[in-house]
Enzyme design. Sequence first.
Site, short mmCIF file in Angstrom:
data_model
loop_
_atom_site.label_atom_id
_atom_site.label_comp_id
_atom_site.label_asym_id
_atom_site.label_seq_id
_atom_site.Cartn_x
_atom_site.Cartn_y
_atom_site.Cartn_z
N ASP A 18 64.15 -18.57 -29.10
CA ASP A 18 65.06 -18.00 -28.40
C ASP A 18 65.51 -16.75 -27.71
OD1 ASP A 18 67.34 -20.02 -29.85
OD2 ASP A 18 67.37 -17.91 -31.79
N HIS A 46 69.75 -23.76 -26.00
CA HIS A 46 69.09 -22.91 -24.37
C HIS A 46 70.94 -23.19 -23.92
CE1 HIS A 46 65.41 -24.85 -24.39
NE2 HIS A 46 65.30 -24.47 -25.00
P1 GDP Z 1 66.87 -20.82 -25.23
O1 GDP Z 1 66.53 -20.79 -26.67
O2 GDP Z 1 65.73 -19.40 -25.60
O3 GDP Z 1 66.98 -20.74 -24.18
O4 GDP Z 1 67.41 -18.73 -25.48
P2 GDP Z 1 68.99 -19.05 -26.65
O5 GDP Z 1 70.06 -19.07 -25.25
O6 GDP Z 1 69.16 -19.62 -26.95
O7 GDP Z 1 69.59 -17.33 -26.33
C1 GDP Z 1 69.62 -16.50 -25.29
C2 GDP Z 1 70.32 -16.12 -25.33
O8 GDP Z 1 70.82 -14.99 -24.88
C3 GDP Z 1 71.39 -16.46 -24.28
O9 GDP Z 1 72.97 -16.64 -25.22
C4 GDP Z 1 71.36 -16.11 -23.20
O10 GDP Z 1 72.80 -15.77 -22.46
C5 GDP Z 1 71.12 -14.47 -23.49
N1 GDP Z 1 70.58 -13.62 -21.78
C6 GDP Z 1 69.33 -14.32 -21.55
N2 GDP Z 1 69.05 -13.43 -20.49
C7 GDP Z 1 69.85 -12.23 -20.81
C8 GDP Z 1 69.65 -11.12 -20.23
O11 GDP Z 1 68.56 -10.50 -20.19
N3 GDP Z 1 70.74 -9.77 -20.90
C9 GDP Z 1 71.85 -9.98 -21.80
N4 GDP Z 1 72.65 -9.69 -22.32
N5 GDP Z 1 71.84 -12.07 -22.42
C10 GDP Z 1 70.91 -12.46 -21.79
P1 IMO Z 2 65.30 -22.85 -28.84
O1 IMO Z 2 64.75 -24.92 -28.14
C1 IMO Z 2 64.31 -20.73 -32.53
C2 IMO Z 2 62.97 -22.88 -35.76
C3 IMO Z 2 64.12 -22.75 -37.19
C4 IMO Z 2 63.03 -22.67 -38.43
C5 IMO Z 2 62.07 -23.35 -37.95
C6 IMO Z 2 62.13 -24.87 -38.36
O2 IMO Z 2 66.39 -22.18 -29.10
O3 IMO Z 2 64.36 -21.24 -28.60
P2 IMO Z 2 63.17 -26.90 -37.75
O4 IMO Z 2 64.80 -27.20 -37.48
O5 IMO Z 2 63.17 -26.73 -36.10
O6 IMO Z 2 62.43 -27.88 -38.35
O7 IMO Z 2 63.02 -25.06 -38.05
O8 IMO Z 2 62.01 -23.05 -36.19
N1 IMO Z 2 63.76 -22.81 -34.29
C7 IMO Z 2 64.64 -22.50 -33.61
N2 IMO Z 2 64.13 -20.81 -33.70
N3 IMO Z 2 65.43 -20.99 -31.67
C8 IMO Z 2 64.92 -22.56 -31.44
O9 IMO Z 2 64.85 -23.61 -30.09
C9 IMO Z 2 64.25 -22.52 -32.29
N4 IMO Z 2 63.96 -24.38 -33.20
C10 IMO Z 2 63.65 -24.64 -34.14
O10 IMO Z 2 65.25 -22.13 -37.34
O11 IMO Z 2 62.63 -21.14 -38.50
MG MG Z 3 68.05 -20.61 -28.18
#
Ligand code: GDP
Ligand code: IMO
Ligand code: MG
Length: 432
Positions: A18, A46
Amino acid sequence: MDFRSLGHTCVVGMHWGDEGKGKIVDLLTEHFDIVVRYNGGGNAGHTVQIGGEKFALHLLPVGVLSPGKAAVVGPGIALDLPRMLEEIATLSQRGIEVGDRLKISDRAHLVMPYHKKQDALSEAALGDGKIGTTARGIGPCYADKMQRATALRVGDLLSPDNFREKLRRIVQQKNALFSAIYGDSEPISADSLADEYLGYAEQVRRNICDTTQFLYENIQAGRRLLFEGANGTLLDVDHGTYPYVTSSSTSALGVPAGAGVPTQTIKTVLGVTKAYTTRVGSGPMPTELHDDTGQYIRDRGHEYGTTTGRPRRCGWFDAVAGQYSVRVGGVTQVAVMHLDTLTGLDRIGICTGYRTPNGPLPGFVSDPALLAAAEPVIEYLPGWKEDLRSARSIDALPANARAYLDRIGTLLGVPITIVSVGPERTQTLLRS
Ligand code: GDP
Ligand code: IMO
Ligand code: MG
């Protein structure tokens, strides 16, 4: 930032997921031809925000959001086919047609409903010792892949009779296993499952191919590849905080095997990190803040999971873990996300070391007990009050924010080339 000089590039998370990989992949896509997912499956979430409109993708590579770009689901993926079809349908309703731009590896493994059931039963049985998975069936699917006899690949869908026969045998075993180990009394019907999945297969038949060959031909033709890592380096099955990890190779190390390209293909490894650290699920997190500051970051950063909605654990930026991720995955440049979220704090901590009752640790360790016992050594830098969300260059940031970034860059030992100050594409500051 000179996008042409990047070469084939991999975007990876540097902590526990994340970090904002989706936003960075979306931002870079216009400079590439093909976006490739190589690890994980529906556990990923994502998020991309374009002009106020939010897209959350779990299985489709983020590249599908950009018109004309191809997207590959590689052999290393644990594919939840019905969920992917839902994503395709949702995008279509929103005016984005995936069509033939999507290539699905015939070698990718199918996540079946019994994998999700197994994930849930296993977690429930573990009680307090649970991993805290996303319940998307990831672990059981990859376990079957390694076990081989109980696995189903996307390519199996193309031979309906064999698929049905194989599924009968596997489901029989799963039903027996669930009943014997977990006392489960709701057996799964193999035949209705076969009908269901063979129906899905019809919808993606034209997308299924040998993606290894597809990528080879495109590399030869000079097309540019962007690899979209899922999860984060510290969740890597070999190099993360095992057993509190996911079940795939999450760093750039996973690209050659998971995408099916030679090791030397990747020129740039772009590590993505937040300006602080988050984690979802169980397992050690040395910089976690259990106080008002942790809640402040969670509230300002909307730190709730994209996939499960769970509140994310929040803490100071962990430079020790970051250094480890740089080393393990060969990160060559870094994107620092969510700098805007830290606005308003009087002082901001950075973890520069770990200490234990037996002395300092030499660096990041994957042993969960050792890591759980580690106290972070925190260096504090002065915070800033200005709202950063409308900043459009790094020079326009307050001096304290720039000093904070410089300190992170120095500790990581690789250049910070992207700074993000909001979820939108426009809220991105580039450094050459
Ligand atoms: P990923 O799994 O690595 O793609 O990340 P996620 O999408 O799960 O979580 C990142 C969250 O932060 C999302 O809701 C994005 O829209 C948000 N986001 C990304 N960059 C920024 C930033 O620079 N500032 C803020 N406030 N939100 C951001
Ligand atoms: P993105 O791509 C955050 C974490 C789960 C759990 C552990 C194992 O959005 O960054 P699983 O279901 O994979 O067997 O869970 O890994 N986990 C993540 N945490 N972002 C993710 O993906 C994750 N994918 C798995 O929360 O602790
Ligand atoms: Mg994510």
